[in-house]
Design a protein around this motif. Structure first.
Motif, PDB file in Angstrom:
ATOM      1  N   PRO B 141       0.824  -1.228   0.000  1.00  0.00           N
ATOM      2  CA  PRO B 141       0.000   0.000   0.000  1.00  0.00           C
ATOM      3  C   PRO B 141       0.860   1.281   0.000  1.00  0.00           C
ATOM      4  N   VAL B 142       1.997   1.243   0.708  1.00  0.00           N
ATOM      5  CA  VAL B 142       2.864   2.433   0.724  1.00  0.00           C
ATOM      6  C   VAL B 142       3.417   2.688  -0.685  1.00  0.00           C
ATOM      7  N   LEU B 143       3.814   1.623  -1.349  1.00  0.00           N
ATOM      8  CA  LEU B 143       4.323   1.776  -2.713  1.00  0.00           C
ATOM      9  C   LEU B 143       3.226   2.325  -3.640  1.00  0.00           C
ATOM     10  N   VAL B 144       2.008   1.857  -3.428  1.00  0.00           N
ATOM     11  CA  VAL B 144       0.884   2.348  -4.248  1.00  0.00           C
ATOM     12  C   VAL B 144       0.629   3.826  -3.959  1.00  0.00           C
ATOM     13  N   LEU B 145       0.811   4.189  -2.698  1.00  0.00           N
ATOM     14  CA  LEU B 145       0.639   5.594  -2.318  1.00  0.00           C
ATOM     15  C   LEU B 145       1.662   6.488  -3.037  1.00  0.00           C
ATOM     16  N   PHE B 146       2.845   5.966  -3.278  1.00  0.00           N
ATOM     17  CA  PHE B 146       3.838   6.700  -4.075  1.00  0.00           C
ATOM     18  C   PHE B 146       3.463   6.675  -5.543  1.00  0.00           C
ATOM     19  N   SER B 147       2.978   5.527  -5.977  1.00  0.00           N
ATOM     20  CA  SER B 147       2.708   5.310  -7.401  1.00  0.00           C
ATOM     21  C   SER B 147       1.609   6.250  -7.930  1.00  0.00           C
ATOM     22  N   ILE B 148       0.588   6.479  -7.108  1.00  0.00           N
ATOM     23  CA  ILE B 148      -0.580   7.254  -7.590  1.00  0.00           C
ATOM     24  C   ILE B 148      -0.178   8.676  -8.014  1.00  0.00           C
ATOM     25  N   PRO B 149       0.448   9.486  -7.153  1.00  0.00           N
ATOM     26  CA  PRO B 149       0.799  10.848  -7.594  1.00  0.00           C
ATOM     27  C   PRO B 149       1.824  10.861  -8.722  1.00  0.00           C
ATOM     28  N   VAL B 150       2.742   9.873  -8.716  1.00  0.00           N
ATOM     29  CA  VAL B 150       3.739   9.836  -9.805  1.00  0.00           C
ATOM     30  C   VAL B 150       3.025   9.555 -11.130  1.00  0.00           C
TER      31      VAL B 150
END
Lengths: 253, 248
Positions: B141-150
């Motif tokens: 989930p943390v990686l996805v949290l980075f992925s979304i704005p990028v």
């Protein structure tokens, strides 16, 4: 050879043990008794069921039939099994490669919360010194030779202060000098702790030098049990073939 | 995968039972978190940037043609946080981390390290599986949290710089803010959490049932990755159905 005095070891009795894998019956009714502090060696050709027997005794495999008793209590029940301290030295050493030598040796104490970390360090250093590996606590197992890895595995077993130690081919893949060192380590462990030892090996010299008694196993059955001298005097042709097997040298003209 | 479903569920149950002992294994969890999170972060950013970009490149000209290019921000914003980020990053993690988990546990199984743990009365589920499961459930989930704005940023860049689309940065993000709600991001994070559990349990189970030397390890790694990806896509459908139903 007589078993050491005042042993802390346990008696082991195996009764009509049977184990099959799919349709292949590997153990076909194995029975024997081992007394406290005894060094009992199981010999036999490859594929005769020796390692399966050892793994069944330690509880890694469940027998299809038969019983294993320690101090006359069946250890089918996990609670009974957990009353006794048992350790196994694997053929490969089975050290955890993601951990250092020191962490491997102290793992049992650390995981069961038996000692404080500082105390564990002291115990690990002492045990490693006792197997001739002083100062190697921070090395990775992969940096050690095969013989050193086996000695670390023996050190890991020593930390448990076992009442029963099982050795699976402790000298396989070792050069003769290292095999002698590991053999001496096994004798020392038995004499120091008085633990009952069951060794599985092909190594005739190790067997004759360490065993109070030897069991010969072939095709899942015990052929013969006796002292080293009795095994050498046995008239059983399979026993004789196994203990006298030598590479024939070509005759020169 | 399906003939082992019972074993997988039992393993998952054993992990849940071992959860109270997590505190004692926190150092192992930190190690795994660092390994999973830090090792994958740069790859996640690159992947997300290009997913957002491609999405803009494929849909932008069509929307411009129909005169509705102003919805690009919202469309890419929703697609990234509800679908593409959780699914694509889960697939990336299945390939990178799931394979490593099954290979590591598989090799420990083949080389009798797990048997050695058992002889010391150390439960391999608690000692090996639990820290990995917790670490992947936190880090995905943390990686996805980075992925979304990028991904949003990648889409906005393409919209702004591509002459055929020509939607400015500001209007892209203005539309995105109007359409995307916090609940949509949480929707993606919930999906990624479930995907993480699926990848972790399948990879660990596959590692623990490995037999037969290096070839067995290779077979386990392949099965772990393929089964994880199949399960991610199946779960994605049902989770989407469930979340749409809940949001009604």
């Amino acid at each position: 050879m007589t078993p050491p005095a005042q042993p802390q070891g346990v008696t082991v009795e195996v009764r009509d043990l049977r184990k099959s894998f799919r349709a292949v019956e590997v153990l076909k009714g194995i029975s024997f008794q081992v007394s406290r502090g005894e060094r009992f060696v199981i010999m036999g050709p490859s594929g005769s069921g020796k390692s399966v027997l050892l793994k069944t005794i330690i509880g890694l495999l469940r027998p299809d039939a038969g019983e294993i008793l320690i101090e006359s209590q069946s250890i089918q029940n996990r609670a009974v099994r957990n009353q006794y301290r048992m350790a196994m030295v694997f053929q490969s050493g089975a050290l955890l490669n993601s951990m250092t030598v020191g962490e491997n040796v102290g793992l049992y104490l650390a995981e069961h919360g038996l000692k404080a970390p500082a105390e564990i360090d002291v115990i690990v250093a002492r045990v490693l010194e006792s197997v001739g590996l002083k100062g190697l606590e921070n090395r990775a197992p992969s940096e050690l030779s095969g013989g050193m890895q086996k000695r670390v595995a023996i050190a890991r077993a020593l930390v448990v202060e076992p009442q029963l130690v099982l050795f699976d081919e402790p000298t396989s893949e070792l050069d003769p000098l290292m095999a002698v060192t590991v053999g001496e380590e096994i004798l020392r462990l038995n004499e120091r702790t008085g633990a009952t030892s069951i060794l599985v090996t092909h190594d005739r010299e190790l067997a004759f030098a360490t065993a109070h008694r030897i069991a010969m196993i072939n095709e899942g059955r015990i052929l013969f049990i006796g002292t080293a001298q009795e095994v050498q005097r046995s008239t059983d042709p399979i026993v004789q073939r196994f203990i006298r097997a030598e590479l024939a040298t070509p005759k020169t003209q | 995968m399906f003939h082992n479903i019972g074993e997988i569920l039992i393993l998952f149950w054993q992990v849940l039972l071992a959860l109270p002992q997590l505190w004692r294994l926190r150092h192992k969890v930190y190690d795994q978190l660092a390994y999973i999170g830090l090792a994958s972060l740069s790859m996640v950013c690159i992947l997300s940037l290009f997913i957002g970009g491609v999405l803009a490149l494929q849909t932008g000209p069509v929307l411009v043609e129909h005169g509705i290019s102003s919805v690009l921000g919202g469309m890419i914003g929703l697609s990234m946080c509800k679908e593409l980020a959780p699914v694509m990053i889960a697939i990336l993690v299945a390939g990178r981390i799931g394979s490593a988990m099954s290979a590591e546990l598989g090799s420990m199984q083949v080389y009798e390290e797990i048997d050695a743990l058992r002889t010391m009365n150390i439960d391999p589920v608690r000692f090996l599986v639990l820290p990995r499961m917790v670490a992947i459930a936190v880090s995905l989930p943390v990686l996805v949290l980075f992925s979304i704005p990028v991904g949003w940023f990648g889409g906005a860049m393409v919209c702004d710089f591509n002459q055929k689309i020509a939607v400015s940065f500001d209007s892209f993000f203005q539309n995105l803010r109007e359409v995307v709600e916090v609940g949509d991001v949480l929707n993606g994070l919930l999906k990624s959490f479930v995907f993480a559990l699926a990848i972790g349990i399948i990879s660990c189970h596959q590692g623990l049932i490995t037999r037969g030397g290096p070839r067995g390890i290779a077979r386990s790694v392949t099965k772990a990755v393929v089964n994880s990806i199949v399960l991610i896509l199946i779960l994605d459908y049902f989770l989407t159905r469930f979340l749409l139903y809940v949001q009604k």
